[in-house]
Structures are given as structure tokens and as C-alpha cells.
Write a protein that holds these residues in place. Structure first.
Motif, PDB file in Angstrom:
ATOM      1  N   GLY A 250       0.897  -1.218  -0.025  1.00 44.45           N
ATOM      2  CA  GLY A 250      -0.030  -0.022   0.047  1.00 44.45           C
ATOM      3  C   GLY A 250       0.958   1.153   0.060  1.00 44.45           C
ATOM      4  O   GLY A 250       2.098   1.244   0.084  1.00 44.45           O
ATOM      5  N   PRO A 251       0.154   2.532  -0.166  1.00 44.36           N
ATOM      6  CA  PRO A 251       1.193   3.716  -0.041  1.00 44.36           C
ATOM      7  C   PRO A 251       1.763   3.796   1.403  1.00 44.36           C
ATOM      8  O   PRO A 251       1.255   3.579   2.489  1.00 44.36           O
ATOM      9  N   GLY A 252       3.091   3.958   1.389  1.00 44.12           N
ATOM     10  CA  GLY A 252       3.831   4.244   2.508  1.00 44.12           C
ATOM     11  C   GLY A 252       5.153   4.689   2.229  1.00 44.12           C
ATOM     12  O   GLY A 252       5.854   4.356   1.243  1.00 44.12           O
ATOM     13  N   GLN A 253       5.789   5.156   3.193  1.00 39.75           N
ATOM     14  CA  GLN A 253       7.268   5.299   3.021  1.00 39.75           C
ATOM     15  C   GLN A 253       7.904   4.733   4.178  1.00 39.75           C
ATOM     16  O   GLN A 253       7.361   4.551   5.296  1.00 39.75           O
ATOM     17  N   ILE A 254       9.201   4.545   3.966  1.00 38.43           N
ATOM     18  CA  ILE A 254      10.297   3.895   4.879  1.00 38.43           C
ATOM     19  C   ILE A 254      11.647   4.610   4.755  1.00 38.43           C
ATOM     20  O   ILE A 254      11.729   5.368   3.692  1.00 38.43           O
ATOM     21  N   SER A 255      12.388   4.623   5.783  1.00 42.98           N
ATOM     22  CA  SER A 255      13.741   5.475   5.536  1.00 42.98           C
ATOM     23  C   SER A 255      14.479   4.906   4.685  1.00 42.98           C
ATOM     24  O   SER A 255      14.448   3.525   4.388  1.00 42.98           O
TER      25      SER A 255
ATOM     26  N   ALA B 182      10.404 -28.673  -9.781  1.00 39.79           N
ATOM     27  CA  ALA B 182       9.854 -29.274 -10.733  1.00 39.79           C
ATOM     28  C   ALA B 182       8.841 -28.232 -11.333  1.00 39.79           C
ATOM     29  O   ALA B 182       8.500 -27.449 -10.926  1.00 39.79           O
ATOM     30  N   GLU B 183       8.889 -28.261 -12.869  1.00 34.48           N
ATOM     31  CA  GLU B 183       8.017 -27.417 -13.540  1.00 34.48           C
ATOM     32  C   GLU B 183       6.508 -27.412 -12.929  1.00 34.48           C
ATOM     33  O   GLU B 183       5.926 -28.433 -12.804  1.00 34.48           O
ATOM     34  N   ARG B 184       6.083 -26.190 -12.752  1.00 30.15           N
ATOM     35  CA  ARG B 184       4.674 -26.171 -12.167  1.00 30.15           C
ATOM     36  C   ARG B 184       3.835 -25.096 -12.494  1.00 30.15           C
ATOM     37  O   ARG B 184       4.134 -24.066 -12.779  1.00 30.15           O
ATOM     38  N   ASN B 185       2.478 -25.446 -13.073  1.00 32.28           N
ATOM     39  CA  ASN B 185       1.809 -24.290 -13.464  1.00 32.28           C
ATOM     40  C   ASN B 185       1.264 -23.389 -12.489  1.00 32.28           C
ATOM     41  O   ASN B 185       1.352 -23.513 -11.347  1.00 32.28           O
ATOM     42  N   HIS B 186       1.334 -21.824 -12.732  1.00 30.75           N
ATOM     43  CA  HIS B 186       0.823 -20.879 -11.967  1.00 30.75           C
ATOM     44  C   HIS B 186       1.998 -20.920 -10.913  1.00 30.75           C
ATOM     45  O   HIS B 186       1.467 -20.508  -9.523  1.00 30.75           O
ATOM     46  N   ALA B 187       3.236 -20.968 -10.949  1.00 31.07           N
ATOM     47  CA  ALA B 187       4.164 -20.775  -9.921  1.00 31.07           C
ATOM     48  C   ALA B 187       4.199 -19.259  -9.712  1.00 31.07           C
ATOM     49  O   ALA B 187       4.203 -18.513 -10.585  1.00 31.07           O
ATOM     50  N   HIS B 188       3.982 -19.045  -8.284  1.00 33.58           N
ATOM     51  CA  HIS B 188       3.831 -17.660  -7.860  1.00 33.58           C
ATOM     52  C   HIS B 188       4.608 -17.419  -6.665  1.00 33.58           C
ATOM     53  O   HIS B 188       4.592 -18.143  -5.441  1.00 33.58           O
ATOM     54  N   VAL B 189       5.272 -15.972  -6.534  1.00 40.30           N
ATOM     55  CA  VAL B 189       5.757 -15.777  -5.426  1.00 40.30           C
ATOM     56  C   VAL B 189       5.091 -14.212  -5.081  1.00 40.30           C
ATOM     57  O   VAL B 189       5.156 -13.352  -5.924  1.00 40.30           O
ATOM     58  N   LEU B 190       4.758 -14.188  -3.889  1.00 39.53           N
ATOM     59  CA  LEU B 190       4.098 -12.894  -3.453  1.00 39.53           C
ATOM     60  C   LEU B 190       4.839 -12.108  -2.475  1.00 39.53           C
ATOM     61  O   LEU B 190       5.170 -12.700  -1.342  1.00 39.53           O
ATOM     62  N   VAL B 191       4.941 -10.913  -2.587  1.00 38.99           N
ATOM     63  CA  VAL B 191       5.935 -10.074  -1.747  1.00 38.99           C
ATOM     64  C   VAL B 191       5.121  -8.981  -1.033  1.00 38.99           C
ATOM     65  O   VAL B 191       4.383  -8.403  -2.093  1.00 38.99           O
ATOM     66  N   THR B 192       4.699  -8.910  -0.018  1.00 40.20           N
ATOM     67  CA  THR B 192       3.552  -7.916   0.648  1.00 40.20           C
ATOM     68  C   THR B 192       4.070  -6.889   1.720  1.00 40.20           C
ATOM     69  O   THR B 192       5.301  -7.603   2.534  1.00 40.20           O
ATOM     70  N   PHE B 193       3.905  -5.758   1.790  1.00 43.49           N
ATOM     71  CA  PHE B 193       4.287  -4.818   2.818  1.00 43.49           C
ATOM     72  C   PHE B 193       3.322  -4.086   3.309  1.00 43.49           C
ATOM     73  O   PHE B 193       2.368  -3.605   2.593  1.00 43.49           O
ATOM     74  N   GLU B 194       3.114  -4.282   4.641  1.00 44.88           N
ATOM     75  CA  GLU B 194       1.898  -3.487   5.398  1.00 44.88           C
ATOM     76  C   GLU B 194       2.525  -2.577   6.554  1.00 44.88           C
ATOM     77  O   GLU B 194       3.193  -2.839   7.156  1.00 44.88           O
ATOM     78  N   GLY B 195       2.094  -1.396   6.185  1.00 44.52           N
ATOM     79  CA  GLY B 195       2.612  -0.353   7.165  1.00 44.52           C
ATOM     80  C   GLY B 195       1.454  -0.044   8.370  1.00 44.52           C
ATOM     81  O   GLY B 195       0.440  -0.315   8.026  1.00 44.52           O
TER      82      GLY B 195
END
Length: 342
Positions: free
Chosen positions: A225-230, A255-268
Motif C-alpha cells: 500500500g501507499p507508505g514510506q520508509i527511511s 519441478a515445472e509447475r503451473n501458476h508458480a507464484h511468489v508474493l511479496v507484501t508490505f503492510e505499514g
């Protein structure tokens, strides 16, 4: 009782009355002052062109004048800066008119202001020099990192041992991750607060283009989301994200996988919350428990790097293994709630 010098003049600029502070500051006697022409007082020390303009031109046209600044070398006082305040006084029962003329000595104030201006100019000059040195240092650091990464990659290709080759490639990836973080921060040089969403988005896009192979398509998504860090905290978070994303790419999808997904989230912190409340999460929909947790969490050197950075931030790390893996690093009120896996 008035602390600042004050004169009462008639309409021809003769002195009708003077405050005791006027006599004291300008070292004149009452006998030589009362009834005398202002311009003749103190051997003509008040025969100042700027004062004549004030009394003879401005006051007749305007009822009052405040803060009229005069620089003059007064006998016995030396160079002084005076603010003159003049006000015309009319009387309802008489055609007579008087002028109140007050003096404020601002010599020391103006001297302090000039010193502050010189200090500010010198400070800005030093900051500009610092900025040039910082840019030069960043340029040298970027070049050095690129040279080190190239040497590691050349060595990895040259060695015969598979184990040594893997170690050298891991070292190469980590040097490149530091270079990636450094390059993103260099793009916003001189800014103390970094926007989280674009910073993590660019970082993960760079990791995806350099790490994801053609045989296995892995989508790397950033949700912040919107936000700042130093900028200082951004360095640590960028390195943590780099380590966790690299390990997810390496271990989550053997092994090969359909819809391989990595999610990075940041909550302030929400509005009104503490500025240090935040949570960073890196999750995937990979193999989860089938890969040892210690390997997925960093694999030796990566674990040491992430643990050290988490401690440096004063945060805590939680690892959740289910249908995939979720690594959550939190500080403040976010300690109490664990995020769901991707």
C-alpha cells in the motif's frame, strides 16, 4: 519609562520632548536637545538623508511609518543600524501637529542574521560537496560490485568442483542482490524517505528477470500500500526481500509447475498508528514441506544474512509451511497477527 529612545517633534521637526533612554543612548543633554532642530542634535548626528526622507516626504503623505531602516555612523556609538518608527499625531481642538519618533537599535540582530546567512551558505556548500562525494562513492561501489560479480562468475565457470561452483554462484547472486538494492536507492539519491511500493516492485522485477529461468515461469508479484520508509531501513528490507525471493525461486519449484507464484507484501501502520509498525511477507505456492525448512529459509549463508538483518531492524521472523511457504518479518503491533500463505 520607555526602554527605547523616543522623541516628540513639532511640525518643523524641533524637539518638544525626549525619553530618558534617548539621552542615555545617544549621549546628549536635555538642555541641548529640547527646542533644538532634530538635524542639529549631537553635532549633526541626525542630519541623515534617509531620516529627512522619512520625516519630510513620507510622513506628510502617510500618517505612520514602521520599520524604516537606517545605517549610520553615530559619534560615540560607531556604525549602527536603527529601525525608525514615526507617527503623525493630529489634535481635534487644535491645528497643531506633532510627530512621535521611536528608535530601535537592531545592529546586533542584523549582525546575527548576517552570520546565520553566512553559516547557511557554508552549510549548503558543504552539503553540495558531500553530495558530490556521495555520488562518487556510489559510482565506485557500483563498479566494484560489478567487477566482483564478474570475477565470481568467471571463477564459477572455471572450477571443476560442482560444490565450489554452486558456492561461487551463490556468492555471485548475493553480490548482484546488493548491487540491485544499491542501484534502486541511487535512483532516489538524496531522498531520506523511500516509497515502498515502487521500490519493492522495481527490485522484484529485477530479480525476476535475472533469476527466473525459461523452463519454469514464476510470477513475482508485489502488493504494498501507499507508505514510506527511511532509506536506511529500505536497504535492510531490500536485502531481506532479495534473499527470500531468491530462495523461493531456487527451492519452491524444483519441478515445472503451473501458476508458480511468489508474493511479496508490505503492510505499514494505519493512519494514527505507530510509524514503526510494519510487516513484510514473502510467500509462495511451491512444494512446501517436501523441501527442508532450513534450506528454504536461506540455506546456510542466506539464513545468517536474513537473521542478522532482522535483528538489526529489531523485528521478528515467523516461518509458516503449509501449501507453500510464508516467511513473515514484523515489527510493532504486526507481531500479533500472522499472514496467510499465498
Amino acid at each position: 519609562t520607555i526602554h527605547e529612545p523616543l522623541l516628540v517633534l513639532d511640525d518643523h521637526f524641533h524637539v518638544l520632548a525626549a525619553s530618558r533612554s534617548f539621552y542615555s543612548i545617544f549621549r546628549v543633554d536635555p538642555e541641548q536637545t529640547i527646542g533644538g532642530l532634530l538635524y542639529d542634535l549631537g553635532d549633526g548626528q541626525w542630519n541623515i538623508p534617509a531620516l529627512r526622507v522619512l520625516l519630510e516626504t513620507i510622513i506628510p503623505e502617510r500618517a505612520a511609518m514602521d520599520g524604516f531602516e537606517v545605517d549610520h555612523d553615530f559619534p560615540g556609538l560607531g556604525p549602527r543600524t536603527m529601525l525608525l518608527n514615526a507617527r503623525k499625531v493630529d489634535y481635534a481642538a487644535s491645528a497643531d501637529m506633532t510627530i512621535l519618533l521611536a528608535f530601535t537599535d537592531v545592529t546586533e540582530r542584523r549582525s546575527i542574521e548576517r552570520e546565520k546567512e553566512l553559516l547557511l551558505a557554508r552549510t549548503e556548500e558543504l552539503l553540495a560537496e558531500k553530495q558530490v562525494l556521495l555520488q562518487e562513492m556510489q559510482h565506485r561501489v557500483a563498479n566494484s560490485l560489478q567487477i566482483i560479480a564478474s570475477i565470481l562468475l568467471l571463477k564459477a565457470r572455471a572450477v571443476a568442483s560442482d560444490e565450489t561452483r554452486r558456492e561461487l554462484k551463490d556468492a555471485h547472486q548475493r553480490v548482484m542482490s546488493v548491487a540491485e538494492v544499491q542501484s534502486h536507492l541511487h535512483a532516489v539519491d538524496g531522498v531520506d524517505q523511500i516509497e515502498v511500493a515502487p521500490y519493492l516492485t522495481k527490485l522484484c522485477a529485477g530479480l525476476g528477470s535475472s533469476m527466473v529461468g525459461e523452463t519454469q515461469a514464476i510470477a513475482i508479484e508485489v502488493a504494498a500500500g501507499p507508505g514510506q520508509i527511511s532509506s536506511q531501513k529500505a536497504v535492510s528490507l531490500g536485502l531481506i526481500v532479495t534473499e527470500l525471493v531468491i530462495n523461493a525461486i531456487k527451492y519452491a519449484f524444483p519441478a515445472e509447475r503451473n501458476h508458480a507464484h511468489v508474493l511479496v507484501t508490505f503492510e505499514g501502520a494505519e493512519e494514527g498508528g505507530a510509524a514503526d509498525d510494519w510487516r513484510l511477507t514473502v510467500s509462495d505456492n511451491g512444494v512446501g514441506k517436501s523441501v527442508p525448512t532450513e534450506a528454504r529459509a536461506g540455506g546456510g549463508l542466506g539464513t545468517v544474512i536474513v537473521d542478522a538483518l532482522v535483528k538489526q531492524l529489531g523485528a521478528t521472523m515467523t516461518v509458516l509451511v503449509a501449501s507453500g511457504m510464508t516467511v513473515s518479518i514484523a515489527q510493532g503491533d504486526f507481531h500479533s497477527a500472522l499472514p496467510r500463505a499465498a
